[in-house]
Design an enzyme around this catalytic site. Structure first.
Site, mmCIF file in Angstrom:
data_model
loop_
_atom_site.group_PDB
_atom_site.id
_atom_site.type_symbol
_atom_site.label_atom_id
_atom_site.label_comp_id
_atom_site.label_asym_id
_atom_site.label_seq_id
_atom_site.Cartn_x
_atom_site.Cartn_y
_atom_site.Cartn_z
ATOM 1 C CD GLU A 1 5.720 -0.425 12.645
ATOM 2 O OE1 GLU A 1 4.600 0.237 12.746
ATOM 3 O OE2 GLU A 1 6.522 -0.006 13.408
ATOM 4 C CG ASN B 1 -0.457 -0.121 2.593
ATOM 5 O OD1 ASN B 1 0.456 -0.929 2.713
ATOM 6 N ND2 ASN B 1 -0.865 0.696 3.241
ATOM 7 C CB CYS C 1 -1.481 0.512 8.446
ATOM 8 S SG CYS C 1 -0.361 1.753 8.546
HETATM 9 P P1 NAP Z 1 0.680 -9.018 3.369
HETATM 10 O O1 NAP Z 1 -0.143 -10.071 2.493
HETATM 11 O O2 NAP Z 1 0.983 -9.603 4.873
HETATM 12 O O3 NAP Z 1 2.066 -9.121 2.782
HETATM 13 C C1 NAP Z 1 3.120 -8.293 3.235
HETATM 14 C C2 NAP Z 1 4.587 -8.797 2.843
HETATM 15 O O4 NAP Z 1 4.767 -9.989 3.419
HETATM 16 C C3 NAP Z 1 4.561 -9.123 1.180
HETATM 17 O O5 NAP Z 1 5.646 -8.621 0.744
HETATM 18 C C4 NAP Z 1 4.277 -10.355 1.148
HETATM 19 O O6 NAP Z 1 4.824 -11.147 -0.047
HETATM 20 C C5 NAP Z 1 4.982 -11.046 2.420
HETATM 21 N N1 NAP Z 1 4.716 -12.276 3.034
HETATM 22 C C6 NAP Z 1 3.601 -12.877 2.981
HETATM 23 N N2 NAP Z 1 3.337 -14.103 3.585
HETATM 24 C C7 NAP Z 1 4.819 -14.264 4.005
HETATM 25 C C8 NAP Z 1 5.381 -15.250 4.696
HETATM 26 N N3 NAP Z 1 4.723 -16.374 5.248
HETATM 27 N N4 NAP Z 1 6.699 -15.243 5.166
HETATM 28 C C9 NAP Z 1 7.537 -14.190 4.444
HETATM 29 N N5 NAP Z 1 6.830 -13.022 3.915
HETATM 30 C C10 NAP Z 1 5.460 -13.052 3.527
HETATM 31 O O7 NAP Z 1 0.307 -7.588 3.385
HETATM 32 P P2 NAP Z 1 -0.255 -6.633 2.274
HETATM 33 O O8 NAP Z 1 -1.582 -7.140 1.852
HETATM 34 O O9 NAP Z 1 0.835 -6.280 1.397
HETATM 35 O O10 NAP Z 1 -0.479 -5.319 3.196
HETATM 36 C C11 NAP Z 1 -1.515 -4.942 3.650
HETATM 37 C C12 NAP Z 1 -1.424 -5.067 5.210
HETATM 38 O O11 NAP Z 1 -0.191 -4.342 5.693
HETATM 39 C C13 NAP Z 1 -2.646 -4.484 6.040
HETATM 40 O O12 NAP Z 1 -2.955 -5.448 7.073
HETATM 41 C C14 NAP Z 1 -2.058 -3.417 6.383
HETATM 42 O O13 NAP Z 1 -2.899 -2.694 7.902
HETATM 43 C C15 NAP Z 1 -0.663 -3.623 6.854
HETATM 44 N N6 NAP Z 1 0.099 -2.403 6.840
HETATM 45 C C16 NAP Z 1 0.776 -1.828 8.151
HETATM 46 C C17 NAP Z 1 1.647 -0.792 8.352
HETATM 47 C C18 NAP Z 1 2.045 -0.406 9.626
HETATM 48 O O14 NAP Z 1 3.089 0.409 9.256
HETATM 49 N N7 NAP Z 1 1.611 -0.826 10.802
HETATM 50 C C19 NAP Z 1 1.857 -0.046 6.992
HETATM 51 C C20 NAP Z 1 1.099 -0.465 5.951
HETATM 52 C C21 NAP Z 1 0.425 -1.761 5.794
HETATM 53 P P3 NAP Z 1 3.958 -11.529 -1.387
HETATM 54 O O15 NAP Z 1 3.565 -10.238 -1.710
HETATM 55 O O16 NAP Z 1 4.908 -12.270 -2.026
HETATM 56 O O17 NAP Z 1 2.866 -12.231 -0.893
#
Ligand code: NAP
Length: 478
Positions: free
Chosen positions: A252, A156, A286
């Site tokens: 995060e 995002n 987020c």
């Molecule tokens: P996501 O599906 O959790 O993916 C995030 C990253 O993790 C991607 O690079 C993904 O790779 C990787 N990943 C997924 N499964 C993994 C595993 N088992 N081992 C290692 N890496 C893995 O999240 P998203 O859909 O991209 O982002 C949305 C989420 O991020 C929301 O929940 C949002 O609230 C949160 N977020 C939090 C913050 C904060 O600062 N608190 C900021 C922004 C977003 P792939 O893409 O290859 O699957």
């Protein structure tokens, strides 16, 4: 402006590399192919870690003035080509061009702050003579880099959230491996280009593209990785924590942020801020506003103004300067959001506006009367949907705000300082904004959540603490 399909390569150990398989990067707006990146194999992941071991030694040996120079030069490069950076952010992700321009500007800030903070990674002298028998000892501690950091990032904010890990990692003398989200890997590769252009020694920064489900386990469980800096969803975060073993972890994660609007609030201001906070980046944020608790007496007025402002939102072409909101990251995500809204409506929620899907686009949606037993009431929606709840008073608003498993940020609108202080003391969150929505952040502030919103803090100065360890030095004098 069109983006040329070049077939991007990933950066491993200072070399741009292909792999046998590719990942197609598509524009969520029309599903058109923007570019391709390699889908790294497990062997390539292991090779990347091997190369980074040498990178860690090189990074630690870089004098601070050189770290500062390189980070500032990377920021200069992004400044020079900021329109290209914004274009890539808005092409591969959900953001409109205006939102993407803001992210590119934030990234420059993040890097400049990293360069500034590099000169302030200080220790302090220790009074060893406070312990009887230690009168003849003097010493201090300083902070040293921990080695290789694995940065796993979400879709995002595909540039600035990567910079939040790369900037402090280099500032503190660490090597870093970035694994960007597979749907938005191009911005992270462009960030690497800026650092190479700036003269960062090879092997200090690698950006490896590939599916988290395939190469993630190797990266997170490898003993030579000393820290995992993860930004993403709760499911992946919990999975990573289980597999990481003995290493530092910064998480995060997501949220479903609350905002409280009390009867003495400036309603116009509260509506403007919360509408923007709810629909920024199509709600894929987020810090996005998901739950608004409004004091009974002003509920009708607030609701009317909120719906009216929401209905003015222009949804459409991300590349148009007139557009307020683009699509979700893909159709699958839009369908997930649609289903969560439908479940709420089936269980008795009232749809005030929105609720329409067209492929990856989902209209800004406002609900009320949402019962407690539907997913949307407690889980993170991560889409352009917001819920309005009437409350009797501040106590009820605080209780409801805290009734979920998340706690990243919150907001409260009131002119009453006592009430603002009560909310500050009682809300279980990592940050609270007074007279603003939850969706406010500067890149230098400590940023992170409580409960299932995460562990540790980012914000450069705070990331630097997490990315270094103190080493104590004690001289015994004769
Ligand atoms: P996501 O599906 O959790 O993916 C995030 C990253 O993790 C991607 O690079 C993904 O790779 C990787 N990943 C997924 N499964 C993994 C595993 N088992 N081992 C290692 N890496 C893995 O999240 P998203 O859909 O991209 O982002 C949305 C989420 O991020 C929301 O929940 C949002 O609230 C949160 N977020 C939090 C913050 C904060 O600062 N608190 C900021 C922004 C977003 P792939 O893409 O290859 O699957």
């Amino acid at each position: 402006m069109a983006v040329q399909i070049r077939g991007q390569r990933m950066l491993i150990g200072g070399k741009w590399k292909d792999s046998e398989q590719i990942i197609e990067v598509r524009d969520p707006q029309d599903n058109s192919l923007i570019d391709t990146v390699p889908a790294a194999t497990k062997e390539e992941m292991l090779h990347c870690i091997e190369e980074s071991k040498e990178g860690a030694k090189i990074a630690a040996a870089m004098p601070v003035h050189e770290r500062i120079r390189v980070i500032n030069a990377a920021a200069d490069y992004i400044e020079e080509y900021k329109e290209r950076y914004a274009l890539i952010i808005s092409k591969e992700g959900s953001k409109t061009i205006r939102e993407a321009q803001k992210e590119a500007a934030r990234c420059i800030q993040t890097l400049r702050i990293s360069a500034e903070e590099a000169r302030r990674i200080n220790g302090e002298t220790l009074s060893f003579d406070q312990m009887p028998g230690s009168e003849n000892r003097v010493g201090y501690y300083y902070r040293f880099p921990i080695g290789i950091i694995a940065a796993i990032t979400p879709f995002n904010d595909p540039l600035n959230l990567v910079a939040h890990k790369v900037g402090p990692a280099i500032a503190s003398g660490n090597a870093i491996i970035v694994k960007p989200a597979s749907v938005t890997p191009l911005s992270a590769l462009l960030l690497a280009e800026a650092f190479l252009h700036a003269g960062l020694p090879s092997k200090v920064l690698s950006v490896i593209t590939g599916h988290g489900s395939e190469i993630g386990d190797i990266l997170v469980s490898h003993p030579d990785i000393r820290m995992i800096s993860f930004t993403g969803g709760l499911t992946a975060g919990e999975d990573i924590v289980r597999k990481a073993g003995l290493k530092k972890i910064s998480m995060e994660l997501g949220s479903n942020s609350p905002v409280i609007v009390l009867e003495d609030a400036d309603i116009e201001d509260a509506v403007e801020s919360t509408v923007s906070g709810a629909f920024w980046a199509a709600g894929q944020n987020c810090l996005g506003v998901q739950r608004i608790y409004i004091q009974d007496r002003i509920m009708a007025e607030f609701q009317k103004a909120f719906i009216s402002r929401t209905e003015q939102y222009k949804v459409g072409d991300k590349q148009s300067n007139q557009t307020d909101m683009g699509p979700l990251i893909n159709e699958k995500e839009a369908i997930r959001v649609e289903k969560m809204v439908e479940e709420a409506i089936e269980k008795g929620a009232l749809l005030l506006t929105g609720g329409q899907r067209n492929e990856a686009f989902y209209t800004p949606t406002v609900l009320t009367n949402v019962p407690k037993n539907c997913k949307i009431a407690t889980e993170e929606i991560f889409g352009p949907v917001v819920i309005l709840y009437p409350v009797a008073d501040l106590d009820e608003a605080i209780e409801q705000s805290n009734s979920v498993d998340y706690g990243l940020q919150a907001g409260i609108f009131t002119k009453n300082i006592e009430k603002a202080h009560k909310a500050i003391a009682k809300l279980d969150v990592g940050g609270i904004m007074i007279n603003d929505s939850s969706d406010y952040r500067i890149d230098a502030m400590p940023f992170g959540g409580v409960k299932k919103s995460g562990l540790g803090r980012e914000g450069i100065k705070f990331a630097l603490q997490e990315m270094t360890e103190p080493k104590v030095v004690c001289f015994k004098l004769n």
